[in-house]
Design a protein around this motif. Structure first.
Motif, short mmCIF file in Angstrom:
data_model
loop_
_atom_site.label_atom_id
_atom_site.label_comp_id
_atom_site.label_asym_id
_atom_site.label_seq_id
_atom_site.Cartn_x
_atom_site.Cartn_y
_atom_site.Cartn_z
N GLU A 34 0.85 -1.19 0.00
CA GLU A 34 0.00 0.00 0.00
C GLU A 34 0.88 1.24 0.00
O GLU A 34 1.42 1.63 1.03
N LEU A 35 1.02 1.82 -1.15
CA LEU A 35 1.84 3.02 -1.30
C LEU A 35 0.96 4.24 -1.03
O LEU A 35 -0.05 4.44 -1.70
N VAL A 36 1.29 5.00 -0.02
CA VAL A 36 0.51 6.18 0.34
C VAL A 36 1.05 7.33 -0.51
O VAL A 36 2.25 7.58 -0.55
N SER A 37 0.13 8.03 -1.17
CA SER A 37 0.58 9.09 -2.07
C SER A 37 -0.13 10.40 -1.78
O SER A 37 -1.14 10.45 -1.07
N ILE A 38 0.44 11.46 -2.36
CA ILE A 38 -0.13 12.80 -2.23
C ILE A 38 0.21 13.57 -3.50
O ILE A 38 1.25 13.34 -4.12
N SER A 39 -0.64 14.47 -3.87
CA SER A 39 -0.42 15.29 -5.06
C SER A 39 0.71 16.29 -4.83
O SER A 39 0.87 16.83 -3.73
N GLY A 75 6.57 7.17 6.97
CA GLY A 75 7.60 8.19 6.97
C GLY A 75 7.91 8.71 5.58
O GLY A 75 8.82 9.53 5.42
N ALA A 76 7.16 8.24 4.58
CA ALA A 76 7.39 8.70 3.21
C ALA A 76 6.09 8.62 2.42
O ALA A 76 5.26 7.74 2.65
N LEU A 77 5.96 9.55 1.50
CA LEU A 77 4.80 9.57 0.60
C LEU A 77 5.29 9.59 -0.84
O LEU A 77 6.27 10.27 -1.16
N ALA A 78 4.59 8.87 -1.69
CA ALA A 78 4.84 8.98 -3.12
C ALA A 78 4.14 10.26 -3.58
O ALA A 78 2.98 10.50 -3.24
N VAL A 79 4.86 11.09 -4.28
CA VAL A 79 4.29 12.35 -4.76
C VAL A 79 3.84 12.15 -6.20
O VAL A 79 4.62 11.69 -7.05
N THR A 80 2.58 12.47 -6.46
CA THR A 80 2.01 12.23 -7.78
C THR A 80 1.79 13.52 -8.55
O THR A 80 1.62 14.59 -7.97
N ASP A 81 1.79 13.38 -9.86
CA ASP A 81 1.52 14.49 -10.76
C ASP A 81 0.08 14.95 -10.54
O ASP A 81 -0.84 14.13 -10.60
N ARG A 132 0.69 8.84 -11.76
CA ARG A 132 2.10 8.92 -12.12
C ARG A 132 2.91 9.50 -10.96
O ARG A 132 2.71 10.64 -10.55
N VAL A 133 3.83 8.70 -10.43
CA VAL A 133 4.68 9.13 -9.32
C VAL A 133 5.81 9.99 -9.88
O VAL A 133 6.53 9.58 -10.79
N VAL A 134 5.95 11.20 -9.33
CA VAL A 134 6.98 12.13 -9.81
C VAL A 134 8.05 12.42 -8.76
O VAL A 134 9.03 13.09 -9.05
N GLY A 135 7.84 11.90 -7.55
CA GLY A 135 8.82 12.15 -6.50
C GLY A 135 8.47 11.41 -5.23
O GLY A 135 7.46 10.72 -5.14
N MET A 136 9.35 11.56 -4.25
CA MET A 136 9.14 10.99 -2.92
C MET A 136 9.36 12.10 -1.90
O MET A 136 10.30 12.88 -2.04
N LEU A 137 8.50 12.15 -0.90
CA LEU A 137 8.64 13.11 0.19
C LEU A 137 8.78 12.31 1.47
O LEU A 137 7.95 11.46 1.77
N THR A 138 9.82 12.60 2.23
CA THR A 138 10.04 11.90 3.50
C THR A 138 9.82 12.85 4.67
O THR A 138 9.87 14.07 4.51
#
Length: 160
Positions: free
Chosen positions: A10-15, A33-39, A45-51
């Motif tokens: 379960e990948l937790v993401s945020i725009s 402790g980290a979120l997949a950052v989406t477009d 589409r994952v464009v980055g990671m935020l920790t």
């Protein structure tokens, strides 16, 4: 044991357009402790990671304590991944090479199937050591057992 067995699915993401404050809330609510950052225009589409480290160390070091900053301006955009078939050794090597503590896990078609952290790898290695210690203890018990005890141990293993 490969990454498909170990990774968190379960990948937790945020725009990328969301605020850092929203990201911190999402981390707290999901206990990550980290979120997949989406477009923001292509949410899958994952464009980055935020920790959590990006938020605390980077923002405070830059003198920015406001939570209004967009996630996309703070997140790391160099994504490091490893295939789902990769070994623990390959994942550690990728982490060391990229200087990261988390890796995206991808399938053969490069789609993201999860995230693996340093903690996940440490847990996997600890389980392997536990199995090794159990095998050693079992061997010692077998070697020190009388012939009758040896037969009983053998029969118990067959029944398991």
């Amino acid at each position: 044991m490969n990454m498909r067995d170990i990774c968190q699915r379960e990948l937790v993401s945020i725009s990328a357009a969301a605020s850092v404050q929203e990201a911190a809330r999402a981390m707290r609510q999901n206990h990550v402790g980290a979120l997949a950052v989406t477009d923001p225009y292509e949410p899958g589409r994952v464009v980055g990671m935020l920790t959590d480290r990006d938020i605390v160390v980077r923002m405070l070091a830059e003198g920015d304590s406001s939570g209004d900053r967009p996630v996309g301006a703070l997140c790391g955009t160099e994504l490091t991944s490893v295939r789902s078939t990769a070994s623990v050794h390959e994942a550690l090597k990728a982490m060391r090479s990229a200087g990261v503590r988390r890796l995206l896990v991808t399938d053969d078609d490069r789609s993201i199937v999860g995230l693996v952290s340093m903690d996940d790898l440490i847990d996997a290695i600890a389980m392997q050591f536990e199995d090794l210690a159990g095998a050693l203890r079992s061997g010692i018990a077998r070697e020190s057992a009388s012939p009758q005890e040896h037969r009983a141990l053998h029969m118990a293993r067959i029944e398991d």
